[in-house]
Design a protein around this motif. Structure first.
Motif, short mmCIF file in Angstrom:
data_model
loop_
_atom_site.label_atom_id
_atom_site.label_comp_id
_atom_site.label_asym_id
_atom_site.label_seq_id
_atom_site.Cartn_x
_atom_site.Cartn_y
_atom_site.Cartn_z
N ASP A 48 1.68 -8.68 4.55
CA ASP A 48 1.75 -7.90 3.32
C ASP A 48 1.25 -6.49 3.64
N LEU A 49 1.46 -5.58 2.73
CA LEU A 49 1.14 -4.18 2.97
C LEU A 49 -0.14 -3.75 2.26
N ALA A 50 -0.98 -4.70 1.92
CA ALA A 50 -2.19 -4.37 1.16
C ALA A 50 -3.09 -3.39 1.91
N ASN A 51 -3.16 -3.50 3.22
CA ASN A 51 -4.02 -2.64 4.01
C ASN A 51 -3.23 -1.60 4.81
N PHE A 52 -2.02 -1.35 4.39
CA PHE A 52 -1.12 -0.44 5.09
C PHE A 52 -1.21 0.94 4.46
N GLU A 53 -1.30 1.99 5.28
CA GLU A 53 -1.43 3.36 4.77
C GLU A 53 -0.15 4.14 5.03
N VAL A 54 0.44 4.63 3.97
CA VAL A 54 1.60 5.51 4.09
C VAL A 54 1.11 6.96 4.00
#
Length: 353
Positions: free
Chosen positions: A220-226
């Motif tokens: 999942d992208l919960a801890n992903f930074e764009v």
């Protein structure tokens, strides 16, 4: 998700950094120190055929105390996985655990002509590289053996290996086209968006591609930074600021690889004119072909800090971190440093809610 200086949750608000690419290392250090003192979340640097991203990061690490330090980008293509991992380890130690490793390939022409490497399947190469760098980062856990399409590694330490300062280091991938963005969603901790990236492109192309990559990897992208570089020009004469932004937009738009952004955003005709002028090496015509709508969508310009603040607000809820990126094409080194310094000095206003 947004992060603070060392990767902690910032509550979902847009955070701000500045991209520093000084004419000299002394200028790079001076600007980084000013950004750190001003309270910006991060300072980013890049590399080209005139500057090493790794050396610039080392210089910035000695000049700063609290902000994150990131590469946007360092070339993954020109370094072995071992060199990348060991450079990152040293830089993270030097900075006290503040390093963000941003990797990119550049265009296929750059891969082939600058680095002498196979330009095929750059996203597949990155999907192989990032996990391998992470494994070498954890070399203290045991030998690393890998036999892949692009990389062949067999590292057997001759003695005990001390663990790195941190269990892991954030790795972000620079991506423009959907396939590379998908790779970031699959294997990285974040995405470094291109300076041409618009809100429309982020919403319609980047976010879906990231989600597809994450789904393929079962993440999942919960801890992903764009994050994204945002062309930002502050000048008392707003017309001058817009001309500086237009020159940078024209430079990038001359590259065929970035057509996908122009097409999605409705700037196909402008792109064709820019490339035609580029073929004649007519910089004035290239800049003239950049429409006002392109400047408005692909940059933030203003004569006051308040205008810069208001322009950056459109990225709220779209990306997590905005890297203010000074245009440099057709600008003197003195003007580049002046603009970067002005943005840093005004950062309390620019970053105000």
């Amino acid at each position: 998700m947004s992060t603070t200086e060392n990767g902690a949750d910032s509550g979902g608000r847009l955070t701000f950094g500045v991209s520093v690419f000084g004419e000299t290392l002394a200028a790079t250090m001076r600007l980084a120190a000013a950004a750190d003192a001003a309270g910006l979340d991060a300072v980013w640097t890049s590399e080209f055929y005139t500057r090493s991203g790794g050396i610039s990061l080392a210089a910035m690490a000695t000049a700063t105390e609290r902000c994150r330090l990131g590469s946007s980008i360092m070339y993954g293509i020109g370094r072995s996985p071992l060199v990348l991992a060991t450079d990152a380890r040293d830089l993270d130690e030097l900075s006290g655990g503040r390093m963000v490793l941003g990797l990119g390939n550049g265009t296929r022409t750059m891969i082939r002509d600058w680095h002498g490497q196979d330009p095929d399947a750059p996203a597949v190469r990155m999907e192989e590289l990032v996990p391998l760098v992470r494994r070498i980062w954890r070399l203290h856990e045991g030998p690393v053996s890998h036999d892949g399409r692009f990389y062949h590694v067999n590292i057997k330490p001759v003695g005990p290996v001390a663990p790195p300062q941190r269990e892991s280091i954030p790795i972000v991938i620079a991506g423009v086209r959907p396939r590379m963005v998908r790779a970031a969603g699959e294997v990285a901790d974040g995405l470094a968006g291109h300076p041409l990236m618009t809100v429309k492109y982020a919403q319609e192309v980047v976010r879906p591609a990231l989600e597809e990559g994450a789904m393929r990897a079962g993440r999942d992208l919960a801890n992903f930074e764009v994050a994204s570089m945002v062309i930002t020009a502050l000048h008392p004469d707003v017309g001058q600021a817009r001309r500086e932004a237009a020159a940078q937009i024209a430079f990038y738009s001359s590259v065929k690889t970035y057509d996908v952004i122009l097409d999605v955003c409705g700037f196909t005709a402008e792109g064709e004119k820019i490339r035609e002028a580029f073929g004649r090496r007519d910089m004035a015509a290239m800049v003239a072909a950049v429409s006002d709508d392109m400047i408005d969508a692909m940059s933030v310009t203003g004569s006051t800090p308040e205008e810069i603040r208001d322009g950056l607000k459109r990225y709220e809820g779209v990306i997590d971190h905005a890297m203010m990126y000074t245009p440099s094409i057709a600008s003197s080194p003195e003007r580049v440093e002046e603009n970067t310094s002005s943005l840093i000095a005004a950062s309390d206003v620019i970053t105000a809610p």
